[in-house]
Design a protein around this motif. Structure first.
Motif, PDB file in Angstrom:
ATOM      1  N   GLN A   1     -32.501  23.754   2.257  1.00  0.00           N
ATOM      2  CA  GLN A   1     -31.771  23.850   0.999  1.00  0.00           C
ATOM      3  C   GLN A   1     -30.878  22.665   0.675  1.00  0.00           C
ATOM      4  O   GLN A   1     -30.562  22.419  -0.477  1.00  0.00           O
ATOM      5  CB  GLN A   1     -30.899  25.120   1.018  1.00  0.00           C
ATOM      6  N   ARG A   2     -30.434  21.924   1.683  1.00  0.00           N
ATOM      7  CA  ARG A   2     -29.412  20.896   1.450  1.00  0.00           C
ATOM      8  C   ARG A   2     -29.986  19.573   0.950  1.00  0.00           C
ATOM      9  O   ARG A   2     -29.261  18.719   0.461  1.00  0.00           O
ATOM     10  CB  ARG A   2     -28.646  20.627   2.748  1.00  0.00           C
ATOM     11  N   GLY A   3     -31.267  19.373   1.117  1.00  0.00           N
ATOM     12  CA  GLY A   3     -31.855  18.088   0.745  1.00  0.00           C
ATOM     13  C   GLY A   3     -31.647  17.024   1.795  1.00  0.00           C
ATOM     14  O   GLY A   3     -31.545  15.822   1.480  1.00  0.00           O
ATOM     15  N   ASP A   4     -31.581  17.428   3.071  1.00  0.00           N
ATOM     16  CA  ASP A   4     -31.330  16.481   4.150  1.00  0.00           C
ATOM     17  C   ASP A   4     -32.595  15.798   4.669  1.00  0.00           C
ATOM     18  O   ASP A   4     -32.520  14.962   5.584  1.00  0.00           O
ATOM     19  CB  ASP A   4     -30.637  17.181   5.321  1.00  0.00           C
ATOM     20  N   LEU A   5     -33.750  16.147   4.135  1.00  0.00           N
ATOM     21  CA  LEU A   5     -34.995  15.523   4.579  1.00  0.00           C
ATOM     22  C   LEU A   5     -34.942  14.017   4.365  1.00  0.00           C
ATOM     23  O   LEU A   5     -34.585  13.541   3.286  1.00  0.00           O
ATOM     24  CB  LEU A   5     -36.186  16.109   3.807  1.00  0.00           C
ATOM     25  N   GLN A   6     -35.295  13.269   5.409  1.00  0.00           N
ATOM     26  CA  GLN A   6     -35.459  11.820   5.299  1.00  0.00           C
ATOM     27  C   GLN A   6     -36.954  11.525   5.291  1.00  0.00           C
ATOM     28  O   GLN A   6     -37.671  11.921   6.210  1.00  0.00           O
ATOM     29  CB  GLN A   6     -34.775  11.095   6.460  1.00  0.00           C
ATOM     30  N   ASP A   7     -37.417  10.839   4.264  1.00  0.00           N
ATOM     31  CA  ASP A   7     -38.833  10.547   4.072  1.00  0.00           C
ATOM     32  C   ASP A   7     -38.922   9.121   3.548  1.00  0.00           C
ATOM     33  O   ASP A   7     -38.550   8.842   2.408  1.00  0.00           O
ATOM     34  CB  ASP A   7     -39.435  11.549   3.075  1.00  0.00           C
ATOM     35  N   PHE A   8     -39.389   8.190   4.389  1.00  0.00           N
ATOM     36  CA  PHE A   8     -39.427   6.791   3.978  1.00  0.00           C
ATOM     37  C   PHE A   8     -40.573   6.069   4.684  1.00  0.00           C
ATOM     38  O   PHE A   8     -41.134   6.569   5.672  1.00  0.00           O
ATOM     39  CB  PHE A   8     -38.089   6.101   4.272  1.00  0.00           C
ATOM     40  N   THR A   9     -40.917   4.916   4.173  1.00  0.00           N
ATOM     41  CA  THR A   9     -42.009   4.127   4.742  1.00  0.00           C
ATOM     42  C   THR A   9     -41.528   2.724   5.098  1.00  0.00           C
ATOM     43  O   THR A   9     -40.517   2.240   4.581  1.00  0.00           O
ATOM     44  CB  THR A   9     -43.187   4.014   3.755  1.00  0.00           C
ATOM     45  N   ARG A  10     -42.293   2.103   5.997  1.00  0.00           N
ATOM     46  CA  ARG A  10     -42.072   0.709   6.351  1.00  0.00           C
ATOM     47  C   ARG A  10     -43.434   0.042   6.531  1.00  0.00           C
ATOM     48  O   ARG A  10     -44.351   0.638   7.125  1.00  0.00           O
ATOM     49  CB  ARG A  10     -41.283   0.581   7.668  1.00  0.00           C
ATOM     50  N   ALA A  11     -43.559  -1.171   6.069  1.00  0.00           N
ATOM     51  CA  ALA A  11     -44.790  -1.933   6.296  1.00  0.00           C
ATOM     52  C   ALA A  11     -44.949  -2.187   7.789  1.00  0.00           C
ATOM     53  O   ALA A  11     -43.970  -2.507   8.480  1.00  0.00           O
ATOM     54  CB  ALA A  11     -44.735  -3.247   5.528  1.00  0.00           C
ATOM     55  N   LYS A  12     -46.174  -2.051   8.277  1.00  0.00           N
ATOM     56  CA  LYS A  12     -46.395  -2.266   9.705  1.00  0.00           C
ATOM     57  C   LYS A  12     -46.007  -3.685  10.125  1.00  0.00           C
ATOM     58  O   LYS A  12     -45.548  -3.902  11.246  1.00  0.00           O
ATOM     59  CB  LYS A  12     -47.856  -1.997  10.051  1.00  0.00           C
ATOM     60  N   ALA A  13     -46.184  -4.637   9.206  1.00  0.00           N
ATOM     61  CA  ALA A  13     -45.843  -6.018   9.522  1.00  0.00           C
ATOM     62  C   ALA A  13     -44.359  -6.197   9.822  1.00  0.00           C
ATOM     63  O   ALA A  13     -43.959  -7.160  10.484  1.00  0.00           O
ATOM     64  CB  ALA A  13     -46.243  -6.930   8.359  1.00  0.00           C
ATOM     65  N   ASP A  14     -43.540  -5.237   9.356  1.00  0.00           N
ATOM     66  CA  ASP A  14     -42.090  -5.330   9.551  1.00  0.00           C
ATOM     67  C   ASP A  14     -41.592  -4.533  10.758  1.00  0.00           C
ATOM     68  O   ASP A  14     -40.391  -4.513  11.028  1.00  0.00           O
ATOM     69  CB  ASP A  14     -41.362  -4.828   8.295  1.00  0.00           C
ATOM     70  N   ILE A  15     -42.504  -3.862  11.446  1.00  0.00           N
ATOM     71  CA  ILE A  15     -42.104  -2.990  12.561  1.00  0.00           C
ATOM     72  C   ILE A  15     -42.594  -3.544  13.892  1.00  0.00           C
ATOM     73  O   ILE A  15     -43.795  -3.748  14.099  1.00  0.00           O
ATOM     74  CB  ILE A  15     -42.653  -1.557  12.363  1.00  0.00           C
TER      75      ILE A  15
END
Length: 316
Positions: A241-255
């Motif tokens: 209910q709180r909206g605490d979900l973290q959902d993000f992406t990163r390019a593999k070249a940057d990881i």
């Protein structure tokens, strides 16, 4: 990338598995799922309720990650699917406390990584970028627990006894501790006041007091409880209910590295490896065994138990 996975139960003798479940399907998904320890000690077909929740969600997360369309769905839809599957698995059991778990997952999406986090499990990228959500209800419990520990520490030098008395008081509630003669009402009032002041929750002091008097055994009631200031998002069969979900992406070249880990580790280490995580864990044990100072948390270690289960997945 090199893969390392480590999972350790809180029981020092290894007498039972913990509630943490790591996940590693190379080329598909990596993650950790921290099942909440059931206050009633519920076991289903030989599996603790918290571990059952973690296993159920980990299995469904794998199914989602294997399906290109599903793994690209909006984050809230993925969480809703995980919640629905957990509810379908646990509702027929008619349990008093719904089994729940966190999620911290890294999905391999070809040219990029996608990260999903809900709860207090975490991810560290490239050894520096940490994504971790801390629950206010745990902050409340931690402040109260440290105060209670110090109260009992003045009464006996047996630190295992102090920790066990503290766990009982925080777990079953300060009201129970008063009734059992372990502390006075005045002592409880002081502990509650400390927790309120430390967390800045003066506006909802009555709610904080009610929680601490009831104890962590009632914490499940605050999971996905919209409108309650102590509410926290979790996977327990109901929708967060709180909206605490973290959902993000990163390019593999940057990881260059990915580490996903549960809160059984007090702090990330400088080294990016399982050996580094374990070294940091044991350094914390040596420095703050009872978890009342720089690594203060809701439980401390004893001669028979680490303060929590722990799991980490490392990709380098």
């Amino acid at each position: 990338m090199k893969l390392e996975v480590f999972n350790r139960s809180k029981y020092r003798d290894g007498s039972a598995p913990g509630d943490d479940v790591p996940l590693a399907v190379p080329g598909v998904v990596f993650g950790v799922f921290d099942g909440a320890t059931d206050p009633l000690g519920t076991v289903i077909d030989g599996v603790a309720a918290g571990r059952l929740a973690a296993l159920t969600v980990a299995a469904e997360m794998t199914a989602i990650a294997l399906d290109p369309a599903a793994r690209n769905a909006p984050g809230d839809q993925i969480i809703a699917r995980l919640s629905s599957v957990l509810k379908a698995r646990t509702d027929p059991l008619d349990l008093k406390i719904p089994p729940s778990t966190t999620i911290a997952a890294a999905l391999d999406c070809g040219h990029m990584w996608r990260f999903l986090l809900l709860g207090d499990s975490a991810v560290r990228l490239n050894g520096t970028e940490v994504h971790h959500h801390e629950k206010i209800i745990d902050h409340v419990s931690t402040v109260a627990r440290v105060a209670l520990f110090n109260t009992f520490a003045d009464q006996t030098s047996d630190r295992d006894r102090v920790e066990n008395m503290t766990r009982r008081g925080i777990f079953l509630g300060l009201e129970k501790a008063i009734c059992e003669g372990a502390i006075t009402s005045e002592c409880a009032d002081g502990i509650v006041a400390d927790a309120i002041a430390a967390t800045g929750l003066e506006a909802v002091a009555d709610i904080v007091r009610a929680f601490l008097m009831d104890g962590i055994q009632r914490q499940f009631a605050y999971g996905n409880a919209l409108g309650n200031p102590l509410c926290f998002d979790t996977l327990n069969g109901a929708l967060p209910q709180r909206g605490d979900l973290q959902d993000f992406t990163r390019a593999k070249a940057d990881i260059t590295s990915i580490e996903v880990y549960t809160d059984g580790y007090p702090a990330p280490p400088p080294e990016i490896s399982v050996a580094g995580w374990e070294a940091a864990f044991h350094a914390a044990e040596a420095t703050d065994f009872h978890k009342i100072r720089q690594f203060a948390t809701v439980k401390g270690s004893t001669s028979t138990e680490f303060y929590d289960d722990r799991a980490v997945v490392v990709l380098t």
